[in-house]
Design an enzyme around this catalytic site. Structure first.
Site, short mmCIF file in Angstrom:
data_model
loop_
_atom_site.label_atom_id
_atom_site.label_comp_id
_atom_site.label_asym_id
_atom_site.label_seq_id
_atom_site.Cartn_x
_atom_site.Cartn_y
_atom_site.Cartn_z
CB THR A 131 -2.53 7.89 27.48
OG1 THR A 131 -2.34 9.17 28.11
CG2 THR A 131 -1.18 7.25 27.25
CB ALA A 132 -3.14 12.46 24.21
CB SER A 133 -0.66 12.09 29.06
OG SER A 133 0.27 12.25 30.10
CG LEU A 134 4.97 12.17 25.66
CD1 LEU A 134 6.18 13.01 25.27
CD2 LEU A 134 5.05 10.81 24.99
NE ARG A 135 0.48 13.38 33.99
CZ ARG A 135 -0.48 12.61 34.49
NH1 ARG A 135 -0.22 11.79 35.49
NH2 ARG A 135 -1.70 12.65 34.01
NE ARG A 136 -3.55 10.58 32.49
CZ ARG A 136 -4.27 11.59 32.02
NH1 ARG A 136 -4.26 11.84 30.71
NH2 ARG A 136 -4.97 12.37 32.82
CB VAL B 273 -14.17 13.21 28.29
CG1 VAL B 273 -14.70 11.99 29.04
CG2 VAL B 273 -13.13 13.93 29.15
CD GLN B 274 -18.00 14.20 26.25
OE1 GLN B 274 -16.92 14.71 25.95
NE2 GLN B 274 -18.70 14.61 27.28
CB THR B 275 -13.44 11.95 21.09
OG1 THR B 275 -14.27 13.01 20.62
CG2 THR B 275 -12.71 11.31 19.93
NE ARG B 276 -8.49 12.21 25.26
CZ ARG B 276 -7.45 12.74 25.87
NH1 ARG B 276 -6.78 12.04 26.77
NH2 ARG B 276 -7.05 13.96 25.59
CE LYS C 125 -4.94 17.96 32.01
NZ LYS C 125 -5.08 16.52 32.26
CG ASP C 126 -4.61 22.43 28.66
OD1 ASP C 126 -3.94 21.38 28.65
OD2 ASP C 126 -5.85 22.46 28.53
CB CYS D 221 3.60 18.42 24.56
SG CYS D 221 2.19 19.46 24.99
NE ARG E 242 -4.30 15.72 20.46
CZ ARG E 242 -4.32 16.75 19.62
NH1 ARG E 242 -3.71 16.68 18.45
NH2 ARG E 242 -4.98 17.85 19.93
N GLY E 243 -8.52 13.70 21.61
CA GLY E 243 -9.93 14.05 21.53
C GLY E 243 -10.48 14.35 22.90
#
Length: 376
Positions: free
Chosen positions: A194-199, A220-223, A150-151, A310, A217-218
């Site tokens: 969320t960092a995702s515009l889709r979400r 998984v652990q950071t979030r 997806k990136d 993005c 952003r960040g």
């Protein structure tokens, strides 16, 4: 290109433990990625998430053998998990790669890793998490590049090919909260990170009373740490990543495809090599999962037709039904969630047919959307 550290496979055990799916509701706890790249804490029931620390310890040893294959990857725990999965599959398929020191993992820092203070949409450009890795591939510093599909931009850099997708993980999104069992149960005014515009667009379309913190952003652990600290009341993460990190104990509930259509190529790993490197191409061909490759190609044809980036909330998912046909669903949305357009296609599960389905669905939604649709 900035290389953070080079990891020899000898420093890590040859196998990644099986991922357990253990979904719980309400308060959650987590055990993290169990390879030495991360130190984990035992799982306990508590009112806060226990977030594993991302730390990489590499002994200063002289490498006595030149690696036969160098894997380029980002340095996040999830990216490393994907690189280890690739390494282990290569070792299982090819005896010469199973020898000590035959495979080297090279960590490369990308633009997306370096700039964490801005939303991805504001940074601009494509390939924020792949560009530097691809440059290292073209220059010969690495032999293969492992990416989250997806990136990966819809175009590939010159002199590279992407002949391999590993078998896809669960494509759904996970809802994580310490105070609610689902998005529907969050009180009005609650903030979802969320960092995702889709979400963001799909959340606001269904639940306009919620707020969305966009620059969440960040890794998984950071979030999860931010969620623990009360920055937001909930977040959504790709279930595939949580499974690969052995962190599904964090999951409060799983969103259905109907509730949250996934990102194009979500849950899929792509592996690239140089277009003139037949040896690496043959290695990768042995790992390719064709059903996944075709589904990803269909979704990316849809994305390419829409010229997605993005800045554009786009979702797409192709899968095989019980009769062996391809079912494709596509979605575009205005960033504020006020307008959501959806379409679907059904046809033969074959490359050319699926490419045409993706492109046709994209053209339909472009026509429906009209000019200025993504500006709202």
């Amino acid at each position: 290109m900035e290389t953070t550290v080079s990891l020899n496979q000898a420093f890590f055990p040859p196998n990644i433990p099986n991922v357990k799916s253990n979904f719980v509701t309400g308060s959650v706890s987590a055990v993290g990625f169990s390879l030495p790249a991360l130190r984990t804490q035992p799982s306990t029931r508590r009112s806060k998430l226990v977030v594993t620390r991302a730390s990489i310890a590499v002994e200063q040893q002289t490498q006595t053998k030149v690696a036969l294959l160098r894997i380029g990857t980002r340095g996040s725990p999830l990216a490393l998990a994907q690189a280890y999965e690739t390494r282990d599959k290569l070792m299982a398929k090819h005896l010469e790669l199973a020898e000590d020191g035959a495979i080297e993992i090279v960590i490369i820092k990308t633009t997306g890793d370096k700039i964490l203070s801005q939303p991805l949409a504001d940074i601009g450009g494509k390939g924020l998490f792949t560009k530097e890795i691809d440059e290292a591939l073209v220059s010969g510093e690495i032999d293969i590049a492992v990416h989250s599909m997806k990136d990966v931009p819809t175009y590939l850099p010159d002199k590279t090919i992407l002949p391999c997708n590993l078998q896809r993980e669960d494509v759904r999104d996970a809802f994580i909260s310490l105070s609610a069992a689902s998005l529907a149960e969050l009180p009005a005014g609650s903030t979802v990170g969320t960092a995702s515009l889709r979400r963001k667009s799909q959340i606001l379309h269904r639940y306009p009373s919620l707020n969305v913190l966009e620059n969440f952003r960040g890794n998984v652990q950071t979030r999860l740490r931010k969620l623990n600290g009360g920055v937001v009341q909930a977040t959504l993460l790709a279930l595939a990543g949580l499974k690969r990190l052995n962190m599904t104990e964090n999951v409060t509930s799983v969103l259905s495809i109907d509730d949250m259509l996934p990102a194009v190529a979500q849950g899929a790993i792509g592996i690239a090599c140089r277009s003139d490197d037949d040896k690496m191409a043959n290695y990768l061909a042995s790992l390719n999962h064709e059903e996944t490759r075709l589904a990803v190609a269909c979704e990316r044809a849809f994305l390419e037709t829409l010229d997605g980036s993005c800045r554009t909330p786009i979702a797409g998912y192709a899968c095989q039904d019980e009769d062996g046909n391809c079912i494709f669903r596509g979605l575009v949305a205005s960033p504020d969630g006020t307008r959501v357009l959806e379409t679907s296609r059904k046809g033969p599960y074959a490359f050319e047919d699926m490419i045409l389905m993706g492109k046709d669905a994209g053209k339909e939604l472009l026509q429906q959307a009209g000019p200025g649709f993504f500006d709202h």
